[in-house]
Structure formats: C-alpha cells, structure tokens
Design a protein around this motif. Structure first.
Motif, PDB file in Angstrom:
ATOM      1  N   GLY A  25      30.188 -48.799  26.801  1.00 44.23           N
ATOM      2  CA  GLY A  25      30.442 -49.238  28.159  1.00 44.23           C
ATOM      3  C   GLY A  25      31.009 -50.636  28.104  1.00 44.23           C
ATOM      4  N   LEU A  26      32.234 -50.822  28.577  1.00 47.45           N
ATOM      5  CA  LEU A  26      32.811 -52.153  28.568  1.00 47.45           C
ATOM      6  C   LEU A  26      31.994 -53.065  29.471  1.00 47.45           C
ATOM      7  CD1 LEU A  26      36.626 -51.457  28.822  1.00 47.45           C
ATOM      8  CD2 LEU A  26      35.412 -52.393  26.880  1.00 47.45           C
ATOM      9  N   GLN A  27      31.701 -54.227  28.981  1.00 48.49           N
ATOM     10  CA  GLN A  27      30.988 -55.223  29.771  1.00 48.49           C
ATOM     11  C   GLN A  27      31.880 -56.449  29.862  1.00 48.49           C
ATOM     12  OE1 GLN A  27      26.913 -55.893  28.369  1.00 48.49           O
ATOM     13  NE2 GLN A  27      27.301 -54.232  26.943  1.00 48.49           N
ATOM     14  N   ARG A  28      31.744 -57.167  30.932  1.00 40.61           N
ATOM     15  CA  ARG A  28      32.522 -58.381  31.103  1.00 40.61           C
ATOM     16  C   ARG A  28      31.577 -59.561  31.291  1.00 40.61           C
ATOM     17  NH1 ARG A  28      34.448 -54.140  32.843  1.00 40.61           N
ATOM     18  NH2 ARG A  28      33.521 -54.039  34.888  1.00 40.61           N
ATOM     19  N   LYS A  29      31.832 -60.623  30.533  1.00 42.85           N
ATOM     20  CA  LYS A  29      31.091 -61.870  30.684  1.00 42.85           C
ATOM     21  C   LYS A  29      32.109 -62.982  30.815  1.00 42.85           C
ATOM     22  CE  LYS A  29      26.965 -60.562  28.149  1.00 42.85           C
ATOM     23  NZ  LYS A  29      26.116 -60.809  26.999  1.00 42.85           N
ATOM     24  N   ASN A  30      32.001 -63.748  31.881  1.00 42.51           N
ATOM     25  CA  ASN A  30      32.943 -64.842  32.131  1.00 42.51           C
ATOM     26  C   ASN A  30      34.387 -64.362  32.110  1.00 42.51           C
ATOM     27  OD1 ASN A  30      30.754 -66.607  32.245  1.00 42.51           O
ATOM     28  ND2 ASN A  30      30.833 -66.938  30.024  1.00 42.51           N
ATOM     29  N   GLY A  31      34.622 -63.157  32.650  1.00 43.51           N
ATOM     30  CA  GLY A  31      35.969 -62.614  32.719  1.00 43.51           C
ATOM     31  C   GLY A  31      36.482 -62.009  31.435  1.00 43.51           C
ATOM     32  N   ALA A 156      40.459 -44.532  33.337  1.00 45.55           N
ATOM     33  CA  ALA A 156      40.268 -45.878  32.786  1.00 45.55           C
ATOM     34  C   ALA A 156      39.410 -46.706  33.740  1.00 45.55           C
ATOM     35  CB  ALA A 156      41.617 -46.556  32.538  1.00 45.55           C
ATOM     36  N   ALA A 157      39.713 -46.623  35.038  1.00 45.12           N
ATOM     37  CA  ALA A 157      38.916 -47.357  36.027  1.00 45.12           C
ATOM     38  C   ALA A 157      37.470 -46.859  36.032  1.00 45.12           C
ATOM     39  CB  ALA A 157      39.527 -47.203  37.416  1.00 45.12           C
ATOM     40  N   THR A 158      37.293 -45.558  35.884  1.00 49.07           N
ATOM     41  CA  THR A 158      35.936 -44.990  35.820  1.00 49.07           C
ATOM     42  C   THR A 158      35.197 -45.522  34.607  1.00 49.07           C
ATOM     43  OG1 THR A 158      36.693 -42.983  36.932  1.00 49.07           O
ATOM     44  CG2 THR A 158      34.613 -42.833  35.731  1.00 49.07           C
ATOM     45  N   SER A 159      35.876 -45.587  33.480  1.00 55.10           N
ATOM     46  CA  SER A 159      35.262 -46.117  32.259  1.00 55.10           C
ATOM     47  C   SER A 159      34.892 -47.588  32.436  1.00 55.10           C
ATOM     48  CB  SER A 159      36.227 -45.954  31.078  1.00 55.10           C
ATOM     49  OG  SER A 159      35.678 -46.475  29.894  1.00 55.10           O
ATOM     50  N   LEU A 160      35.765 -48.339  33.081  1.00 53.56           N
ATOM     51  CA  LEU A 160      35.502 -49.767  33.279  1.00 53.56           C
ATOM     52  C   LEU A 160      34.387 -49.994  34.297  1.00 53.56           C
ATOM     53  CD1 LEU A 160      39.173 -51.050  33.287  1.00 53.56           C
ATOM     54  CD2 LEU A 160      37.471 -51.344  31.476  1.00 53.56           C
ATOM     55  N   ALA A 161      34.294 -49.120  35.294  1.00 58.98           N
ATOM     56  CA  ALA A 161      33.240 -49.256  36.305  1.00 58.98           C
ATOM     57  C   ALA A 161      31.887 -48.796  35.771  1.00 58.98           C
ATOM     58  CB  ALA A 161      33.597 -48.446  37.551  1.00 58.98           C
TER      59      ALA A 161
END
Length: 184
Positions: A25-31, A156-161
């Motif tokens: 699961g892609l995670q985002r920290k500080n962009g 892709a958006a589903t994977s990112l969400a």
C-alpha cells in the motif's frame, strides 16, 4: 487462458519477491511516497476502496463507451461466443481466469511493481499515467486503448487510495461484473 494466467502470475510473483519495492500500500509522508507495511489500512477500508474503484471504473467506462464506440466489438463478441459455448469446469476456469487470476497478476505488476517503481523517478501522476498506458497496451486491443487506459488510471487511483489489494479487488469486481452482464 488459465495456463497463461498461471504462468504470468508466477512470473509476477517471482519479480515481486526479488525486485519489487515490497509495498502493500503506497503511503505518503510529507508529500513523498514511502513503501512498506499495510499503511494501517483495515480490511474494511481495503474492501470499500476496492468496491468504490470497481464502481467508478464501471460508471466511467460505461460513459466512455457512449462517447467512443468499441472498436474491438468483434473480438469481444467472439470471446463471449467461446465462453457461452463452454460448460462446467472449462467455463468455470475461464471465468476464474478473467475475474481472479488476470486481475491479480496485472495489478501486482502494473500497480504494485511498475507504479511504485516509476514513482521513485517521476511524479506520481506521471507514474500512474505510464502504468495505465502500459496496462492498456498489454491487452493488445488497439480499439480499446482509451477505455483500458481509463481503467488503468482508475485502478492506479484505487491503489493509491487504498493499496494494491484494493486495486486487485476493484479489477476483479469490475471484470466479474462486466462478464456477468455480457453473458446475460
């Protein structure tokens, strides 16, 4: 169909194990995109994200089909004809391949491996577009490029969400729904 999907799934799993960024699961920290772990996603969120992605894909591609007619309608009719002529185990295996095996290996590769890998070198929207275009091209249906590219962007958006599992669920649900409706 099933044998091909099993071989492709095996190859993707080997690639995933050896060289993948190992994201679940892609995670985002500080962009910034970071990898690893489930990102604290509950199974319910994964399923809801997957179902939302499937619904978004179905609605978006339904609208697109009115704007851009299916250029590969003959190929689709031939495939449906073959499926409708099958009974029992061969039919079940083809449905399993289309609704389960295909989405697993495609999502692990295009969203789990390619999207994540590309996002290390280019902005995330570019990585999503590249993974969507390659996903579309891999189906070898020139007339379906716009629809499959749109599907790839939604996945892709589903994977990112959510995560790759969300994209697998969305892709599987989408394929199963389209197949079910086409066979009616």
């Amino acid at each position: 169909i099933v044998a091909c999907d099993v071989v492709q799934l095996g190859a993707v799993l080997i690639l995933w194990k050896i060289a993948a960024p190992h994201d679940r699961g892609l995670q985002r920290k500080n962009g910034k995109v970071v990898t690893g772990g489930q990102g604290g996603l509950s199974p319910a969120k994964i399923v809801i994200t997957g179902a939302t992605g499937a619904l978004a894909a179905y609605l978006a591609l339904s609208v697109l089909s009115y704007i851009i007619p299916d250029q590969d309608a003959q190929n689709t009719r031939e495939l449906l004809g073959v499926l409708q002529s099958l009974n029992g185990l061969p039919f079940a295996l083809c449905v399993f391949s289309i609704a389960v095996l295909g989405p697993i290996h495609e999502e692990l590769f295009f969203r789990g491996y390619l999207l994540q890998g590309a996002s290390k070198f280019v902005p995330l929207p570019v990585a999503a577009a590249v993974s969507a275009l390659l996903f579309s091209a891999s189906h070898l249906l020139l007339g379906e490029l716009p629809a499959l590219t749109l599907l790839g962007l939604i996945l892709a958006a589903t994977s990112l969400a959510g995560n790759v599992t969300s994209a697998i669920l969305a892709h599987s649900a989408y394929n199963a729904l389209v197949l079910y409706l086409a066979l009616q």
